[in-house]
Design a protein around this motif. Structure first.
Motif, PDB file in Angstrom:
ATOM      1  N   LYS A   1      -5.606   9.357   0.439  1.00  0.00           N
ATOM      2  CA  LYS A   1      -5.582   8.545  -0.005  1.00  0.00           C
ATOM      3  C   LYS A   1      -4.548   6.863  -0.242  1.00  0.00           C
ATOM      4  O   LYS A   1      -3.800   7.637  -0.338  1.00  0.00           O
ATOM      5  CB  LYS A   1      -6.432   8.726  -1.803  1.00  0.00           C
ATOM      6  N   THR A   2      -5.314   5.715  -0.467  1.00  0.00           N
ATOM      7  CA  THR A   2      -4.416   5.515  -0.718  1.00  0.00           C
ATOM      8  C   THR A   2      -4.314   3.988  -1.740  1.00  0.00           C
ATOM      9  O   THR A   2      -4.867   4.193  -1.886  1.00  0.00           O
ATOM     10  CB  THR A   2      -4.141   3.781   0.780  1.00  0.00           C
TER      11      THR A   2
ATOM     12  N   PRO B   1       0.922  -1.014   0.135  1.00  0.00           N
ATOM     13  CA  PRO B   1       0.177  -0.218  -0.011  1.00  0.00           C
ATOM     14  C   PRO B   1       0.943   1.179   0.684  1.00  0.00           C
ATOM     15  O   PRO B   1       1.607   0.983   0.994  1.00  0.00           O
ATOM     16  CB  PRO B   1      -1.050  -0.525   1.162  1.00  0.00           C
ATOM     17  N   GLN B   2       0.500   2.691  -0.052  1.00  0.00           N
ATOM     18  CA  GLN B   2       1.201   3.160  -0.842  1.00  0.00           C
ATOM     19  C   GLN B   2      -0.025   4.558  -0.247  1.00  0.00           C
ATOM     20  O   GLN B   2      -1.034   5.183  -1.070  1.00  0.00           O
ATOM     21  CB  GLN B   2       1.238   3.857  -2.362  1.00  0.00           C
ATOM     22  N   TYR B   3       0.000   5.192   0.725  1.00  0.00           N
ATOM     23  CA  TYR B   3      -0.573   6.532   0.720  1.00  0.00           C
ATOM     24  C   TYR B   3      -0.472   8.166   0.594  1.00  0.00           C
ATOM     25  O   TYR B   3       1.444   8.082   0.773  1.00  0.00           O
ATOM     26  CB  TYR B   3      -0.354   6.534   2.668  1.00  0.00           C
TER      27      TYR B   3
ATOM     28  N   TYR C   1      -2.075   1.151  -4.120  1.00  0.00           N
ATOM     29  CA  TYR C   1      -1.941  -0.337  -3.956  1.00  0.00           C
ATOM     30  C   TYR C   1      -0.502  -0.320  -5.324  1.00  0.00           C
ATOM     31  O   TYR C   1      -0.439  -0.355  -6.393  1.00  0.00           O
ATOM     32  CB  TYR C   1      -2.511  -0.552  -3.955  1.00  0.00           C
TER      33      TYR C   1
END
Length: 230
Positions: free
Chosen positions: A100-101, A92-94, A103
């Protein structure tokens, strides 16, 4: 009294033996052997990286592209032992600004190319099937063990020749080797990857057909030898 004398004699024997060893004329030299060869195979690591907002969709897209890549490799008659999945990840990359997250899914395949004539065809096919990251290309020799043996022999010859040079002016000769130390570092082929990492499909289409310059690799052996002088 006799027992004391015998005990004292036994105690002094190791010291006398040690002094005798130290008095033996010796010379210690190093030697290096190098063998330059043209590589006949390469190991490449390629990845499919996909991004999106829904984890399962990102993973599914990644799996679909990897499936196509594996089918291509099999179609080109690569042995099953010459390719493997090296790494799989889904992270995951926030985004703190957008709150917002997203992927990021990545799968990496390692392939041994034993016939370098297949290299260009393989690379074109991989990019067409979805590979969007080429991590590295390492050139190797299928006869590495033979070349390492040759390099070791050259290193020993150089060490003996060097010892003979030193003692020739003293009127002495190089005798038997007392100790031999292998100082060779583990062979590690240099990767070639800088210009491939950012290669896009458009760039690969525009590239010339001959894209591989394997050059030469150097196999090196280092030894340290302790000779007795006669």
């Amino acid at each position: 009294m006799k027992r004391k004398i015998v005990f004292l004699a036994l105690m002094l024997m190791p010291f006398a033996y040690a002094q005798e060893i130290k008095q033996v004329p010796q010379i210690t030299v190093s030697g290096e052997g190098k063998v330059k060869v043209t590589p006949d195979q390469a190991t490449i690591s390629v990845s499919v990286e996909t991004k999106g907002n829904v984890a399962k969709d990102v993973k599914k897209e990644n799996d679909t592209k990897i499936d196509a890549v594996l089918k291509l490799i099999k179609k080109m008659n690569f042995a099953s032992s010459d390719f493997r999945t090296q790494r799989v990840s889904l992270n995951p990359q926030y985004d703190y600004e957008k709150k917002k997250t997203s992927y990021n899914a990545t799968q990496t395949i390692e392939i041994i190319v034993r016939d370098l004539n297949k290299y260009d065809e393989l690379m074109d096919g991989l990019v067409n099937q979805g590979i969007n990251r080429i991590d590295n290309v390492i050139f190797q020799s299928s006869k590495l063990a033979d070349y390492e043996s040759e390099a070791r022999k050259l290193a020993m010859k150089e060490a003996k020749h060097k010892a003979e040079d030193y003692v020739s002016v003293l009127g002495q000769k190089v005798g038997k080797a007392m100790t031999i130390s292998d100082n060779t570092q583990s062979y590690s082929p240099q990767p070639v990857y800088a210009r491939f990492k950012t290669m896009s499909l458009a760039e690969s289409d525009a590239a010339p057909r001959e894209t591989l310059a394997a050059g030469e690799i150097t196999i090196t052996a280092n030894v340290s030898v302790n000779f007795i002088l006669e």
